[in-house]
Each structure stands twice: as structure tokens, then as C-alpha cells.
Design a protein around this motif. Structure first.
Motif, PDB file in Angstrom:
ATOM      1  N   GLN A   1      27.170  46.108  43.048  1.00  0.00           N
ATOM      2  CA  GLN A   1      28.744  46.029  42.451  1.00  0.00           C
ATOM      3  C   GLN A   1      29.383  44.742  42.550  1.00  0.00           C
ATOM      4  O   GLN A   1      30.226  44.400  41.995  1.00  0.00           O
ATOM      5  N   THR A   2      29.085  44.073  43.836  1.00  0.00           N
ATOM      6  CA  THR A   2      29.731  42.739  44.285  1.00  0.00           C
ATOM      7  C   THR A   2      29.645  42.024  43.355  1.00  0.00           C
ATOM      8  O   THR A   2      30.830  41.046  43.038  1.00  0.00           O
ATOM      9  N   GLY A   3      28.476  41.530  42.742  1.00  0.00           N
ATOM     10  CA  GLY A   3      28.130  40.453  41.582  1.00  0.00           C
ATOM     11  C   GLY A   3      29.405  40.832  40.490  1.00  0.00           C
ATOM     12  O   GLY A   3      29.952  39.838  40.027  1.00  0.00           O
ATOM     13  N   PHE A   4      29.622  41.770  40.150  1.00  0.00           N
ATOM     14  CA  PHE A   4      30.605  42.277  39.181  1.00  0.00           C
ATOM     15  C   PHE A   4      31.978  41.750  39.369  1.00  0.00           C
ATOM     16  O   PHE A   4      32.817  40.902  38.734  1.00  0.00           O
ATOM     17  N   CYS A   5      32.412  42.225  40.661  1.00  0.00           N
ATOM     18  CA  CYS A   5      33.638  42.005  41.152  1.00  0.00           C
ATOM     19  C   CYS A   5      33.949  40.355  41.279  1.00  0.00           C
ATOM     20  O   CYS A   5      34.699  39.972  40.914  1.00  0.00           O
ATOM     21  N   MET A   6      32.820  39.766  41.820  1.00  0.00           N
ATOM     22  CA  MET A   6      32.636  38.356  42.058  1.00  0.00           C
ATOM     23  C   MET A   6      33.064  37.536  40.909  1.00  0.00           C
ATOM     24  O   MET A   6      33.829  36.730  40.536  1.00  0.00           O
ATOM     25  N   VAL A   7      32.303  38.071  39.670  1.00  0.00           N
ATOM     26  CA  VAL A   7      32.357  37.256  38.262  1.00  0.00           C
ATOM     27  C   VAL A   7      33.850  37.381  38.024  1.00  0.00           C
ATOM     28  O   VAL A   7      34.458  36.438  37.467  1.00  0.00           O
ATOM     29  N   LEU A   8      34.636  38.700  37.910  1.00  0.00           N
ATOM     30  CA  LEU A   8      35.920  38.590  37.214  1.00  0.00           C
ATOM     31  C   LEU A   8      36.682  38.099  38.166  1.00  0.00           C
ATOM     32  O   LEU A   8      37.702  37.248  37.743  1.00  0.00           O
ATOM     33  N   LEU A   9      36.676  37.822  39.426  1.00  0.00           N
ATOM     34  CA  LEU A   9      37.426  37.522  40.534  1.00  0.00           C
ATOM     35  C   LEU A   9      37.413  36.070  40.156  1.00  0.00           C
ATOM     36  O   LEU A   9      38.633  35.184  40.254  1.00  0.00           O
ATOM     37  N   SER A  10      36.154  35.504  40.250  1.00  0.00           N
ATOM     38  CA  SER A  10      35.980  34.146  40.212  1.00  0.00           C
ATOM     39  C   SER A  10      36.790  33.413  38.902  1.00  0.00           C
ATOM     40  O   SER A  10      37.315  32.218  39.104  1.00  0.00           O
TER      41      SER A  10
ATOM     42  N   GLY B   1      33.500  40.293  47.027  1.00  0.00           N
ATOM     43  CA  GLY B   1      33.283  39.609  45.939  1.00  0.00           C
ATOM     44  C   GLY B   1      34.414  38.452  45.693  1.00  0.00           C
ATOM     45  O   GLY B   1      34.168  37.238  45.226  1.00  0.00           O
ATOM     46  N   LEU B   2      35.623  38.618  46.377  1.00  0.00           N
ATOM     47  CA  LEU B   2      36.356  37.630  46.306  1.00  0.00           C
ATOM     48  C   LEU B   2      36.349  36.468  47.340  1.00  0.00           C
ATOM     49  O   LEU B   2      36.462  35.359  46.920  1.00  0.00           O
ATOM     50  N   LEU B   3      35.665  36.773  48.384  1.00  0.00           N
ATOM     51  CA  LEU B   3      35.198  35.939  49.249  1.00  0.00           C
ATOM     52  C   LEU B   3      34.211  35.006  48.661  1.00  0.00           C
ATOM     53  O   LEU B   3      34.586  33.694  48.813  1.00  0.00           O
ATOM     54  N   ILE B   4      33.192  35.425  48.057  1.00  0.00           N
ATOM     55  CA  ILE B   4      32.229  34.750  47.562  1.00  0.00           C
ATOM     56  C   ILE B   4      32.885  33.842  46.388  1.00  0.00           C
ATOM     57  O   ILE B   4      32.341  32.687  46.391  1.00  0.00           O
ATOM     58  N   ALA B   5      33.618  34.557  45.657  1.00  0.00           N
ATOM     59  CA  ALA B   5      34.346  33.646  44.303  1.00  0.00           C
ATOM     60  C   ALA B   5      35.028  32.397  44.961  1.00  0.00           C
ATOM     61  O   ALA B   5      34.996  31.374  44.379  1.00  0.00           O
TER      62      ALA B   5
ATOM     63  N   SER C   1      46.549  41.118  39.264  1.00  0.00           N
ATOM     64  CA  SER C   1      46.075  42.137  38.248  1.00  0.00           C
ATOM     65  C   SER C   1      44.677  42.291  38.023  1.00  0.00           C
ATOM     66  O   SER C   1      44.268  43.284  37.832  1.00  0.00           O
ATOM     67  N   THR C   2      43.877  41.273  38.247  1.00  0.00           N
ATOM     68  CA  THR C   2      42.523  41.286  38.263  1.00  0.00           C
ATOM     69  C   THR C   2      41.688  42.045  39.241  1.00  0.00           C
ATOM     70  O   THR C   2      41.088  42.840  39.186  1.00  0.00           O
ATOM     71  N   ILE C   3      42.314  41.923  40.396  1.00  0.00           N
ATOM     72  CA  ILE C   3      42.168  42.834  41.583  1.00  0.00           C
ATOM     73  C   ILE C   3      42.132  44.235  41.440  1.00  0.00           C
ATOM     74  O   ILE C   3      41.287  44.898  41.587  1.00  0.00           O
ATOM     75  N   LEU C   4      43.286  44.632  40.601  1.00  0.00           N
ATOM     76  CA  LEU C   4      43.461  45.793  40.095  1.00  0.00           C
ATOM     77  C   LEU C   4      42.590  46.365  39.683  1.00  0.00           C
ATOM     78  O   LEU C   4      41.993  47.385  39.437  1.00  0.00           O
ATOM     79  N   VAL C   5      42.281  45.555  38.215  1.00  0.00           N
ATOM     80  CA  VAL C   5      41.216  46.005  37.122  1.00  0.00           C
ATOM     81  C   VAL C   5      39.951  45.982  38.044  1.00  0.00           C
ATOM     82  O   VAL C   5      39.149  47.010  37.657  1.00  0.00           O
TER      83      VAL C   5
END
Lengths: 367, 281, 315
Positions: C193-202, C108-112, C237-241
Motif C-alpha cells: 500500500q505504501t506505493g499508492f500513498c506515495m503516488v498520491l501524496l507526491s 509514503g509521505l516521507l518517500i514523496a 485533504s490528500t492525506i485524508l483521502v
């Protein structure tokens, strides 16, 4: 018949006393301005009257109805908030119609009253806009308009002009004064701005630390402040204070300090006599200190010597800062033609007819 | 950055996008191929001549909505999801208003207690609730599922809405009170319209949660087919007709249509709802 | 239709009715005291009935035997820990936790970060986020189809075996091979789940002030160094959430396993195990004990999550 009465009203927030034993009678059609530094209790007073907070002790009457337990909506009041508190999701029209709708008025009635109020404030063209599409000045007018549309017994205004820029503020001030004349109802207005207080109020109530200091007409408050706080709060630049003593010489009372000595006018009261030989504080308004070259004719003056440390030319007047002697400093407002310059050692003229004397312990005025 | 140096970025993004899309694409294509084709060749073979439209048909959908019972299930899903969204919103919004703007002793404490309930996993509640449901005759009824979903969503709903409503300007609420509004009027005319963004996010989240839920439905509705939502019906289909891929793919797509519509129509609220709902127990 | 109306309208009517009652009949002073509780009552009632009481009862039931007839102390817990199939469920859940959280957060972070640098950013983000709308059940069917297995020699209809056989390998039974099936299931969750992580991390990555990146560039950092030394620490902190949220979701994963394998062939997880104890074995004591263990595992993560969640990302 007074339209609002506070009877020994006290408001306490846990330990902090926001308002102590307030007694005021506000007459019908009066424009009363509460003024004071921040935290003095003026907004608390307004909120108690509006029913947004409840009193700790004492009674509040609107007309002859005791309103302590009455909900805001049953008090027949309208309020203009500092932030205007316009409902962001409603148009200007709906903002104004809201309270009428809640009263259960019919559609036609509502429309008529909203139109009339909008006309009064010049808002006819804005009725279908949302608050976010209005300028600051327009929002302020809508907020006032929302209050007048209800035709309440009492208008409450909590610093309604503090979010406007200087130019608009002057305009809005006259606007509100005009409304007060036209509507013939009671206005209660809270501000920290003494200019607003002086220009708008029929009476001014000055609060400090929750205690009422003085309530009177603007002129009376300016010319005979009851204590040192009021004297220092009203007037700009603020009144100069000198520590000294009252002495009697050659059948004349004098105020004497290290830096200056001023003869008191011959009409001084008996109360002054009791302070002869005692320490007092003397208050001198900057506008009562003049450049000798431009004295109004016939003024009785006494000299004041000092060194100029700073001058501010305002165009219509010049503000002069001086030091007298060692520690004492002083401000004077002198004629705009004055040529006093920085560093000059000068002698200015004090109008001795308008000295203010205060007791150094109680800080009450000695009249 | 120079143009050329960005080629790997483009490549990586395109690859990942493709990877993520292929599964759904395969499902969609298979669902519109005749049963015999689905079972005899891979769906990707349609790309040999993609514009030969005779190889597509909607027959699978007719079969799955009719005989396989997905039509009834679709209706059931709506019957479950709509009240199970409206009820918690109404209840949570009233509670949130009370917690945010009404004066009563123990307010802070109560809010904290409700937030604490966020940690309880649904699984904690099943056994006692099932027994109670059996005694009350609630098992297999819509009302039973509505109440369950409502109860489970309240900690999150109250938490989100209270935080939002509390942050509304105090002046507005006081202005309404001076204007003559009762608590109910303040709530309906000022609070609710102003809280629409938060309510919409929570609504989208809750609707999708209920729509996509299998566990709660399975536990409280049991096996009764007349009340089963799409998720249960599809699961049963997997069990009973596991090799009938033409039915499974069409069925799966039927369950996905509504969430996808919501996704595209309300993307903004959808994302916000998901973010907000990410702490749901 | 009628049911929908009754269910939705009933609640709103309830509040209006109760409010009207209080407005009319309660005397002035009392009104202000009662009204908050009128607004709160339905919520409190449901919370107590659906969460508080059941939780307490579950803790109690976990100390009773299968039929909840006699007190057995901690023996449910002990037998669970001794049970090899429960051990398997624990092991698998840990696999899931590490696999899903690790892969979807980093991917997710990579894509963001990558999507941030191209002009067509919304497209890949939408495509990757899309699976979030799909139910676990729907996703399971999608992937079951991908993993579909046909004996060697016949035409493969599952994408994965299609690819493998075209490369000349033997087809694989992805969901039955014990060495593979857990990974096959975990892949589904990653896909979801990756999409969810991506949106927040983005959102977090975009929140980093551009000047800071430029300052680092002027200080001589290359893109990789910027990523590890500036971007990652700033969105910690976003990564943690995101991670804790994913962990919570995975801890309770049920649907995917239930639909795909029903927990057979060594794919059991905690939640599917609990479902089995409840409905297949009717052992309420052990079912409750599993639920209690789940609660104990969730609490600390939840506390971290709520605390972090309060500050960033909400609106």
C-alpha cells in the motif's frame, strides 16, 4: 417565400422569460443579424431555430415546414458555434466530412465536396491537421467551412468572430459577407457587436430582454431608431440624450432644456405637434455635433455651449467630452484638425436636421 | 542544499528502494533455481558467483504451467478478466452518456442513487447471490463471474465516466446533433473517442482488479479447477504443496507477469486508474 | 477464446440492437423518452440484481438463524459480540487499521518528500509503487517465502531468518508466534500500500507552489519546519483521502490472511471470519450479520472519502 418564420415564439426557463412573443419573417437569401446586450435572447432564438432547445409557445417554420418537434439533424441547417466546437479527435477533413458521412454520402462525393469547400475557404493545406495544431483564425475558418460543406438551407452563426483578435475579425467579417454573396443562402447571425451587425447584415433585429425592439436595414436602424433603446444601442460613442420640452415660438418648434435650445426642422410631422408644451427626450448623435471651424458647407446648425472635460484624439477624429450647465454631459465627434483643448469653454454646432425625439414615458420615437 | 547534507536523503531512499525490491527479487531468483538448490540454501547465495549460469533453469516454469495446472489457469484468468473488463465499460459508458447528456425525469436522483451504491462492500451480497446462483445453475460458470464483476464495478464505472463525460464541452455534442448525428452516433463518434483517457484508466483498473481478485472467484467459482483463475490455483498450490518453494515461486511469478506488463506498458493509465479506483467498494 | 468473444461482443451488440429497435419502431416523440432508458437498462438491471436486492436480503438474513428458517432477531449480532474469536477478529482488524494506515501513509509521505529532492526521482518511486500491480495472493507467496522457517541448525531459505541466524539468533516462526504473526501479515499490506500513498501524496506535494516554500525559507524556516508548518497543512485533504482509502481497503482485507494463515493462530480478521461462517460453518445468519457490520463501518468513511475525492487529485 420566406425561408424562416417565427410565429409568436416564447421561450421560458422556469420563471425566466428568455424570449417573448417573437414574430419574424426571414426572407430567402437574407443575412439577418440578431444583436443586443448579453441575456437579450438572441442566442436563445438561434438555439430554438437549431432545435437545441424547444419552444414554450409559438411555431417555427423553415421553408413551409413546421419544425417545432423536428430533431436538429432533420432541419437542414448548419451552425457555427462561438467556441467553434471542432471535434478535437478528428482532422480538419474528418470534421468536415462527418456530417456528410452521417447523411450516407459515398466516399468520392464526400471528398469532392470537402475539397471544394476547403478551396473556398483556403484550407486545402490544413485538411490533415488536428484542431489543436491550428491557429485561432484557422479554427474559425474550419468551423465556417464545416458548415458550408453541407450546403444547408439556413446557416446559423453564434458569435463566430468573438474569439478572434481585432485585425482577424475585420478580415473574417468580409470573408463571411463574401460567402453569403457566393452561396446565395440564408444566413442568421448572432452577435453583440454592433459593428458586425451594421457591416454584415442585410437586416438587423435588435433584441432587449427577450423582446424584439426593431427589425430593419442597418441604415434605417441608424437613421430612424424606433425607440430610445435602439437609438442608444447602435452608434459609438452612444447617442446623447437630453431631457426637455417641446415649445412653439415664432412659428417654429423648439426643443428646450436647461442647457440648450434647438430649433426643429420645418418639415416636422403632425405627430410632433401633439407634443407641443410637453416633456420630451431629445437624442443627438455625437457625429452630429461639430467644431464650428470645420463645418460642412450648407449645414443648418444651432449652437451648443459647454466646457471641455476630456478629449480623445483618435487620429481620424477627435472625441470631445463636455459638460453643459450643471448635471448634463455630452459627447461629440469632431473633425481631426480641431484644436479644442481641455478646460476650454466652447460653442459647438449641432446639425439640427437629424434630431431624434422620444416620448419620455414610452421611450418610443416621435417621428 | 549543500551536497554533503543530502547524503542521508540518498541513503534513506536507497535503503527503502532496496527493502521494497528484495522480496520480489528473491522470488524471481528462486523461481529460476533448481528445486534442490531452492530447498537447501537461501536465494541470496547465488550472489557468491552470480554469473555461473548453470545454477539457473526454467524447469520450474515448465512444471508449474504443466502439471500444476497454471497453464490452464492462465487461460482461465484471461477468459474471466477480458469480458469482465469489456462488459462493465460498455454498460457503464452507455449509462454515463444517458446520465450526462440525455433529458429524462429523475436524472440527478438516479445518478445519486448509483453513487450511493459505492458504499456497499462486496461481502454484503455474497449470501443471497450464492443462493440465487445455485438455483440458476450459474455457480462455477464464467458467465456467472463476468456478471458478478460487472455488477460490482458499475457504481464506480458509472460515477467516473459520468463525471468525465459530463465535463465534455456542450458545444461539441450540440454541433454533432446539428451535423445530423443520432444519440448512438454522438456516443460512438464523439463521446467515446473523447473519453478515451477515462475509459482507459477505468479499463486498466478493472482488468487488474479482476485479474488479481481472489474473493469473488472463490465465492462464485468454488473449487472447480477447470475454471479456476491463477489466484485460486496459486492459493491451492500454497495449501497442497506449501513446502515446494520452487513451484510456488514460479507460480507466483506467473500470476504477476500480466499485471507487471500492464504496469510498465500503461503506467500513466495505471496510476490514474488506481487513483480513480481508490473508492471502489 | 470463444467465451471471451461472446462475453465481450455480446454486450456491445446488445446496445446496437436495442438502439436500432427503438430508432425503427418508436414514433418520433416517444423515441426521445425511451432511448435514455434503453441505454440505462443493462446497468440498472445489474445494479439492482447484484447490489440492491442482495444488500436488502443480507440485512434480512442476518436476522434469521443458521439455515435461514426462523426469525431470531438480533441474536446473531449478540452472539457475535459475545464470541471471543470474533472479538479477536475485531481486535486484529483494529491493529491492521492503525498499523497499515499509519505506517504506509507516513512512509509514503516521507518517500514523496525525499524523492522530490533528488535527480533520479522516478526510480525509487517506480520500485516502491511496483507492488501495487501484484495481487494479494502473489504478494502472500512472496512474503511466505520471506518468513519461511527451518529448524535451527539447518540452512535457512527465508530471508528474514537468514538474516537473524547470521546475526547469531535462533530462527523464528514468524507466522506461528502469536506475538509476531499479525505484524508479519500487516507488513505485507504495508509493502503493497505504501506505493499508492506515495503516488498520491507526491502529486499533492508537487502541487504546492514553489514560491510558498521559498517565502517560508526567507522567513527563516528550516526544512523540518517547512515540512510541518507548510507542506503538511497544504496537503491535508490528500492525506485524508489516502488515509480513508487505506482504511477502506484494510477493513475488507481477506486474501492475505486467507492465504497466509487461513485465520489460524490468532490472526483472524472480520472478512476472513465471515468467509468461515459462510463456507465452513454454513451459518448464513451470522455471516450476514458480519457483512452488515462491515457495511455500517464502511459507510461513514466512504462518505468522507467521496466528498474529499470529488475535489482534488482526480485528473
Amino acid at each position: 417565400m420566406p425561408s424562416v418564420t417565427f410565429k409568436s415564439v416564447t421561450k421560458r426557463y422556469s420563471e425566466f422569460v428568455a424570449l417573448r412573443d417573437l414574430d419574424i419573417e426571414i426572407g430567402d437569401r437574407e443575412f439577418l443579424v440578431f444583436v443586443g446586450p448579453s441575456g437579450c435572447g438572441k442566442t436563445t432564438t438561434l438555439r430554438l431555430l437549431a432545435g437545441l432547445d424547444s419552444v414554450t409557445a409559438g411555431d417555427i417554420y423553415i421553408g413551409d415546414r413546421r419544425v417545432n418537434e423536428l430533431a436538429s439533424r432533420d432541419r437542414d441547417i448548419a451552425m457555427v458555434f462561438q467556441s467553434y466546437a471542432l471535434y478535437p479527435h478528428m482532422t480538419v477533413y474528418d470534421n468536415m466530412a462527418f456530417s456528410l458521412e452521417l447523411q450516407g454520402l459515398g466516399r468520392g462525393d464526400i471528398q469532392q465536396r470537402v475539397q471544394r469547400a476547403a478551396q473556398q475557404m483556403g484550407l486545402e493545406d490544413l485538411l490533415h491537421r488536428k484542431p489543436k495544431d491550428l491557429s485561432g483564425g484557422q479554427r474559425q475558418r474550419v468551423a465556417v467551412c464545416r458548415a458550408i460543406v453541407r450546403n444547408p438551407a439556413v446557416f446559423l452563426m453564434d458569435e463566430p468572430l468573438s474569439n478572434l483578435d481585432a485585425q482577424l475579425r475585420v478580415q473574417a467579417r468580409t470573408e463571411i459577407s463574401r460567402l453569403h454573396r457566393e452561396l446565395k443562402s440564408t444566413f442568421i447571425y448572432v452577435t453583440h457587436d454592433q459593428v458586425e451587425a451594421m457591416t454584415m447584415g442585410t437586416r438587423i433585429a435588435i433584441l432587449n430582454q427577450g423582446v424584439l425592439q426593431q427589425i430593419d436595414t442597418p441604415q434605417a436602424i441608424y437613421s430612424s431608431p424606433k425607440n430610445k433603446f435602439v437609438a442608444g444601442f447602435i452608434g459609438s460613442p452612444a447617442m446623447n440624450f437630453f431631457d426637455g420640452a417641446l415649445v412653439e415660438m415664432t412659428d417654429q418648434l423648439w426643443f428646450k432644456s436647461d442647457a440648450l435650445s434647438l430649433p426643429l426642422p420645418p418639415t416636422t410631422s403632425a405627430q410632433c405637434q401633439r407634443y407641443v408644451g410637453q416633456r420630451v427626450i431629445c437624442g443627438l448623435r455625437p457625429e452630429d455635433i461639430h467644431d464650428r471651424c470645420y463645418l460642412p458647407p450648407g449645414m443648418v446648425t444651432a449652437p451648443l455651449k459647454g466646457t471641455i472635460t476630456h478629449t480623445e484624439s483618435m487620429g481620424h477624429e477627435v472625441i470631445v467630452y463636455l459638460t453643459l450647465g450643471d448635471e448634463q454631459s455630452c459627447v461629440a465627434r469632431v473633425d481631426r484638425r480641431s484644436t479644442l483643448t481641455l478646460g476650454d469653454r466652447v460653442e459647438l454646432a449641432v446639425n439640427t436636421a437629424v434630431l431624434h425625439l422620444f416620448d419620455p414615458h414610452t421611450e418610443e420615437a416621435i417621428s | 542544499m549543500p551536497r554533503l547534507a543530502r547524503t542521508p536523503i540518498h541513503l534513506a531512499l536507497i535503503t527503502l528502494s532496496l527493502l521494497w525490491t528484495l522480496p520480489s527479487l528473491g522470488l524471481l531468483i528462486s523461481s529460476i533455481r533448481p528445486p534442490a538448490d531452492v530447498l537447501s540454501s537461501g536465494w541470496w547465495t547465488v550472489f557468491q558467483h552470480p554469473f555461473e549460469f548453470t545454477q539457473y533453469s526454467l524447469e520450474n516454469y515448465r512444471a508449474v504451467l504443466g502439471a500444476a495446472g497454471m497453464g490452464q489457469a492462465l487461460l482461465n484468468s484471461f477468459t474471466i478478466a477480458i469480458p469482465a473488463t469489456v462488459m462493465p465499460i460498455a454498460i457503464a459508458a452507455f449509462a454515463a452518456y444517458a446520465l450526462a447528456w440525455m433529458e429524462f425525469p429523475g436524472r440527478q436522483w438516479l445518478f445519486l442513487a448509483i453513487v450511493t451504491l459505492l458504499v456497499v462492500p462486496l461481502q454484503m451480497t455474497f449470501i443471497p447471490l450464492l443462493r440465487a446462483y445455485r438455483d440458476l445453475g450459474l455457480t462455477g460458470t464464467f458467465a456467472g463471474v463476468w456478471l458478478a464483476h460487472t455488477g460490482y464495478s458499475l457504481p464506480l464505472g458509472i460515477y467516473l465516466l459520468t463525471n468525465y463525460i459530463r465535463a465534455l464541452p456542450q458545444d461539441l455534442i450540440e454541433a454533432a446533433a446539428v451535423d445530423g448525428a443520432t444519440h448512438l452516433k454522438i456516443f460512438t463518434r464523439v463521446i467515446v473517442p473523447l473519453s478515451m483517457p477515462a475509459i482507459a484508466s477505468f479499463a486498466v483498473f478493472q482488468f487488474l482488479w479482476v485479474w488479481n481478485d481472489l474473493l469473488v472467484a472463490l465465492v462464485f467459482l468454488g473449487g472447480t479447477p477447470t475454471v479456476a483463475p491463477l489466484t485460486i490455483t496459486l492459493t491451492n498450490l500454497v495449501g497442497s504443496r506449501g513446502q515446494d518453494w520452487h513451484l510456488l515461486t514460479a507460480g507466483a511469478f506467473v500470476t504477476m507477469t500480466v499485471p507487471l506488463l500492464v504496469f510498465f506498458a500503461l503506467q500513466r493509465y495505471f496510476v490514474r486508474g488506481l487513483l480513480a479506483g481508490s473508492v471502489k467498494g | 477464446m470463444l467465451a471471451i468473444l461472446v462475453g465481450s461482443g455480446g454486450v456491445v451488440a446488445l446496445f446496437y440492437g436495442a438502439n436500432a429497435l427503438v430508432e425503427r419502431f418508436a414514433p418520433g416523440r416517444l423515441k426521445g423518452r425511451i432511448l435514455p432508458w434503453v441505454y440505462l437498462a443493462p446497468a440498472l438491471l445489474l445494479l439492482v440484481a447484484y447490489l440492491v436486492i442482495p444488500t436488502v436480503l443480507t440485512v434480512y438474513v442476518s436476522l434469521l438463524d443458521a439455515r435461514s428458517q426462523s426469525f431470531v432477531g438480533f441474536s446473531n449480532y449478540i452472539s457475535l459480540f459475545a464470541d471471543p474469536s470474533m472479538g479477536e477478529a475485531f481486535r486484529n482488524n483494529i491493529f491492521w487499521l492503525v498499523g497499515v494506515t499509519g505506517v504506509s501513509v507516513s512512509l509514503g509521505l516521507l518517500i514523496a518528500v525525499l524523492a522530490d529532492r533528488v535527480g533520479y526521482e522516478p526510480l525509487p518511486k517506480t520500485l516502491i509503487f511496483l507492488p501495487m500491480a501484484i495481487s494479494f495472493v502473489g504478494a502472500s507467496v512472496i512474503w511466505k517465502f520471506i518468513y519461511a522457517f527451518r529448524p535451527a541448525g539447518t540452512a535457512q531459505i527465508g530471508l528474514l531468518n537468514g538474516v537473524i541466524t547470521s546475526l547469531g539468533f535462533e530462527p523464528v516462526g514468524w507466522l506461528v508466534e502469536r506475538s509476531l504473526n499479525n505484524f508479519a501479515l500487516i507488513a505485507i499490506m504495508i509493502w503493497l500500500q505504501t506505493g499508492f500513498c506515495m503516488v498520491l501524496l507526491s502529486a499533492a506535494v508537487k502541487g504546492i507552489p514553489q514560491e510558498m516554500i521559498e517565502a517560508a525559507r526567507i522567513d527563516g524556516a528550516n526544512e523540518v519546519q517547512i515540512f510541518w508548518r507548510i507542506v503538511v497543512p497544504m496537503i491535508r485533504s490528500t492525506i485524508l483521502v489516502v488515509s480513508t482509502t487505506t482504511v477502506l481497503l484494510v477493513l475488507k482485507v481477506f486474501d492475505i490472511v486467507y492465504v497466509m494463515t487461513a485465520g489460524n493462530q490468532g490472526t483472524e480478521v472480520i472478512a476472513s471470519r465471515m468467509f468461515k461462517e459462510m463456507f465452513s460453518f454454513r451459518h448464513y445468519g451470522r455471516g450476514s450479520a458480519i457483512a452488515v457490520m462491515l457495511l455500517l463501518a464502511v459507510i461513514p468513511i466512504m462518505v468522507v472519502n467521496i466528498r474529499e475525492f470529488r475535489q482534488p487529485t482526480t485528473r
